[in-house]
Design an enzyme around this catalytic site. Structure first.
Site, PDB file in Angstrom:
ATOM      1  N   SER A  35     -13.608  33.719  20.762  1.00 28.32           N
ATOM      2  CA  SER A  35     -12.292  34.113  20.259  1.00 28.32           C
ATOM      3  C   SER A  35     -11.578  35.069  21.210  1.00 28.32           C
ATOM      4  O   SER A  35     -12.091  36.143  21.504  1.00 28.32           O
ATOM      5  CB  SER A  35     -12.418  34.825  18.909  1.00 28.32           C
ATOM      6  OG  SER A  35     -12.748  33.918  17.914  1.00 28.32           O
ATOM      7  N   HIS A  66      -7.975  29.964  20.119  1.00 26.70           N
ATOM      8  CA  HIS A  66      -8.809  29.006  20.848  1.00 26.70           C
ATOM      9  C   HIS A  66      -7.919  27.878  21.375  1.00 26.70           C
ATOM     10  O   HIS A  66      -7.298  27.175  20.597  1.00 26.70           O
ATOM     11  CB  HIS A  66      -9.877  28.379  19.916  1.00 26.70           C
ATOM     12  CG  HIS A  66     -10.956  29.332  19.518  1.00 26.70           C
ATOM     13  ND1 HIS A  66     -12.268  29.145  19.859  1.00 26.70           N
ATOM     14  CD2 HIS A  66     -10.911  30.467  18.804  1.00 26.70           C
ATOM     15  CE1 HIS A  66     -12.986  30.150  19.362  1.00 26.70           C
ATOM     16  NE2 HIS A  66     -12.185  30.955  18.712  1.00 26.70           N
ATOM     17  N   HIS A  88     -16.661  25.499  15.315  1.00 24.13           N
ATOM     18  CA  HIS A  88     -17.408  26.310  14.355  1.00 24.13           C
ATOM     19  C   HIS A  88     -17.789  25.488  13.133  1.00 24.13           C
ATOM     20  O   HIS A  88     -17.063  24.572  12.741  1.00 24.13           O
ATOM     21  CB  HIS A  88     -16.563  27.497  13.882  1.00 24.13           C
ATOM     22  CG  HIS A  88     -16.084  28.391  14.979  1.00 24.13           C
ATOM     23  ND1 HIS A  88     -14.957  28.108  15.709  1.00 24.13           N
ATOM     24  CD2 HIS A  88     -16.585  29.550  15.478  1.00 24.13           C
ATOM     25  CE1 HIS A  88     -14.775  29.071  16.611  1.00 24.13           C
ATOM     26  NE2 HIS A  88     -15.748  29.949  16.499  1.00 24.13           N
ATOM     27  N   TYR A  90     -17.602  26.597  10.164  1.00 18.62           N
ATOM     28  CA  TYR A  90     -16.645  26.855   9.075  1.00 18.62           C
ATOM     29  C   TYR A  90     -15.392  25.993   9.159  1.00 18.62           C
ATOM     30  O   TYR A  90     -14.614  25.908   8.216  1.00 18.62           O
ATOM     31  CB  TYR A  90     -16.265  28.346   8.988  1.00 18.62           C
ATOM     32  CG  TYR A  90     -15.578  28.921  10.205  1.00 18.62           C
ATOM     33  CD1 TYR A  90     -14.259  28.605  10.513  1.00 18.62           C
ATOM     34  CD2 TYR A  90     -16.250  29.798  11.045  1.00 18.62           C
ATOM     35  CE1 TYR A  90     -13.633  29.128  11.630  1.00 18.62           C
ATOM     36  CE2 TYR A  90     -15.633  30.345  12.164  1.00 18.62           C
ATOM     37  CZ  TYR A  90     -14.329  29.997  12.455  1.00 18.62           C
ATOM     38  OH  TYR A  90     -13.714  30.523  13.563  1.00 18.62           O
ATOM     39  N   GLU A  91     -15.172  25.339  10.310  1.00 15.19           N
ATOM     40  CA  GLU A  91     -14.030  24.429  10.412  1.00 15.19           C
ATOM     41  C   GLU A  91     -14.312  23.121   9.676  1.00 15.19           C
ATOM     42  O   GLU A  91     -13.427  22.276   9.541  1.00 15.19           O
ATOM     43  CB  GLU A  91     -13.724  24.126  11.884  1.00 15.19           C
ATOM     44  CG  GLU A  91     -13.203  25.325  12.657  1.00 15.19           C
ATOM     45  CD  GLU A  91     -13.043  25.018  14.129  1.00 15.19           C
ATOM     46  OE1 GLU A  91     -12.024  24.419  14.510  1.00 15.19           O
ATOM     47  OE2 GLU A  91     -13.965  25.373  14.911  1.00 15.19           O
ATOM     48  N   ALA A 118     -16.892  36.865  20.066  1.00 16.18           N
ATOM     49  CA  ALA A 118     -16.426  38.137  19.519  1.00 16.18           C
ATOM     50  C   ALA A 118     -17.313  38.430  18.319  1.00 16.18           C
ATOM     51  O   ALA A 118     -17.609  37.522  17.539  1.00 16.18           O
ATOM     52  CB  ALA A 118     -14.970  38.015  19.089  1.00 16.18           C
ATOM     53  N   MET A 221     -19.897  34.305  13.924  1.00 13.21           N
ATOM     54  CA  MET A 221     -19.917  33.005  13.232  1.00 13.21           C
ATOM     55  C   MET A 221     -20.139  31.829  14.182  1.00 13.21           C
ATOM     56  O   MET A 221     -19.691  30.712  13.913  1.00 13.21           O
ATOM     57  CB  MET A 221     -18.598  32.809  12.468  1.00 13.21           C
ATOM     58  CG  MET A 221     -18.294  33.927  11.492  1.00 13.21           C
ATOM     59  SD  MET A 221     -16.610  33.810  10.878  1.00 13.21           S
ATOM     60  CE  MET A 221     -16.435  35.446  10.112  1.00 13.21           C
ATOM     61  N   SER A 222     -20.820  32.080  15.300  1.00 11.94           N
ATOM     62  CA  SER A 222     -20.999  30.995  16.270  1.00 11.94           C
ATOM     63  C   SER A 222     -22.271  31.191  17.072  1.00 11.94           C
ATOM     64  O   SER A 222     -23.167  31.939  16.671  1.00 11.94           O
ATOM     65  CB  SER A 222     -19.797  30.971  17.220  1.00 11.94           C
ATOM     66  OG  SER A 222     -19.800  32.128  18.037  1.00 11.94           O
ATOM     67  N   ASN A 245     -15.082  44.834  16.420  1.00 14.30           N
ATOM     68  CA  ASN A 245     -14.917  45.665  15.224  1.00 14.30           C
ATOM     69  C   ASN A 245     -16.273  46.192  14.784  1.00 14.30           C
ATOM     70  O   ASN A 245     -17.311  45.657  15.170  1.00 14.30           O
ATOM     71  CB  ASN A 245     -14.289  44.853  14.083  1.00 14.30           C
ATOM     72  CG  ASN A 245     -15.144  43.676  13.674  1.00 14.30           C
ATOM     73  OD1 ASN A 245     -15.186  42.652  14.366  1.00 14.30           O
ATOM     74  ND2 ASN A 245     -15.854  43.818  12.577  1.00 14.30           N
ATOM     75  N   HIS A 259      -8.570  39.081  11.828  1.00 14.33           N
ATOM     76  CA  HIS A 259      -8.668  38.269  13.043  1.00 14.33           C
ATOM     77  C   HIS A 259      -7.762  38.785  14.157  1.00 14.33           C
ATOM     78  O   HIS A 259      -8.099  38.720  15.329  1.00 14.33           O
ATOM     79  CB  HIS A 259      -8.339  36.808  12.700  1.00 14.33           C
ATOM     80  CG  HIS A 259      -8.626  35.836  13.815  1.00 14.33           C
ATOM     81  ND1 HIS A 259      -9.870  35.739  14.408  1.00 14.33           N
ATOM     82  CD2 HIS A 259      -7.840  34.938  14.455  1.00 14.33           C
ATOM     83  CE1 HIS A 259      -9.831  34.811  15.358  1.00 14.33           C
ATOM     84  NE2 HIS A 259      -8.608  34.316  15.409  1.00 14.33           N
TER      85      HIS A 259
END
Ligand SMILES: *[C@@H]1O[C@H](CO)[C@@H](O)[C@H](O)[C@H]1NC(C)=O
Length: 291
Positions: A35, A66, A88, A90-91, A118, A221-222, A245, A259
């Protein structure tokens, strides 16, 4: 996993053959941009780039930040292929789709994969903007049976039961550390354990507390599925997390992550990351695969 999601060897081969027919570049190194880290590809010289939508068999990226391009080019004399935008879970992609490019890279002749992402930090000694060299990962979806290697094993890629110990190459990690020291980045470089969760929501406070107790340094998440597949087919792996973060771990804390703030920190460190990756690639001995 549903059978229509199964991808066969010939599917990877077809995509690889198409790419080889479209570019003169023969990459030995693949770089996956996380990201807001797509600028890593901008350093490549003599670029050939392909939109994911134009590559036969390739999945499509849907995330803001992306770009969705595969970029071939030269980085300090080493031929690389760079994914500007990854896929990902989640997509809604199956994990075979998420990791599809990795096996295509293998068939292109790639020997080393550099993964970037990230991530949020759980380690109290980390700061926003820190760069974490990934020492190891926890593949949380894997615990629940969500693994890209599920289904019949393709022996042409690797064994049924591949080991994952030492998956993040020790030599490359040491080299990255040395580069950071030389370049004056040492004060914001860490080494730690990355944990993958499914997303797309960020962690609840109780979930963050759990991950913290487990000794996780950063969460995202990746990455884990791609690394599992790269390891399965015998590729060397190096990984970096940009800490964008600090994960909220306390009910008293009023901050929350979004995000946009993730993309902002990525921008701030983009040059540093580009320098680090470029230097790492330039120092790699990619012919005999010993850095
Ligand atoms: C946090 O990071 C520091 C510095 O890298 C490390 O020494 C420590 O083991 C990590 N974990 C925890 C739980 O503090």
């Amino acid at each position: 996993m549903h059978s229509k999601d199964q991808i066969c060897y010939e599917d990877y081969q077809q995509t690889a053959d198409w790419l080889l027919s479209q570019t003169q570049h023969r990459p030995k190194v693949a770089i996956i941009c996380g990201s807001g880290l797509g600028m890593l590809a901008d350093a490549l010289k003599c670029q050939d780039s392909f939109k994911y939508a134009d590559i036969p068999g390739f999945p499509q990226s849907t995330v803001q930040g992306h770009a969705g391009k595969l970029v071939f080019g030269d980085l300090k004399g080493k031929t690389c292929v760079c994914m500007q935008g990854r896929f990902h879970m989640y997509e809604g992609h199956s994990l075979c789709k998420v990791t599809f490019p990795i096996r295509v890279f293998k068939l292109l002749g790639v020997e080393t994969v550099i993964v970037t992402n990230a991530a949020g930090s759980l380690n109290d000694t980390y700061h926003c903007g820190d760069i974490m060299i990934i020492k190891d990962h926890i593949n949380f979806p894997g615990f629940a049976g969500l693994n890209p290697l599920n289904g019949p094993n393709e022996e042409r890629f690797g064994p049924r039961f591949p080991p994952m110990s030492g998956i993040y190459d020790k030599h490359l990690r040491q080299m990255a550390f040395d580069i950071c020291k030389t370049m004056g980045f040492a004060q914001f470089v860490q080494e730690g354990v990355y944990c993958m969760v499914g997303g797309p929501n960020f962690e609840s406070i109780a979930e963050a507390g759990l991950l913290h107790k487990l000794g996780v340094d950063a969460v995202g998440m990746s990455t884990a599925p791609e690394v599992v597949v790269a390891g399965h087919c015998g590729m060397r792996v190096f990984g970096l997390s940009l800490i964008t973060n600090k994960v909220v771990k306390s009910y008293e804390d009023t901050e929350s992550v979004n995000h946009e703030s993730v993309l902002e920190v990525s921008k701030m460190r983009s040059e540093t990351l580009q320098t680090l990756v470029t230097e790492l690639v330039s120092r790699m001995d990619i012919n005999n695969n010993t850095a």
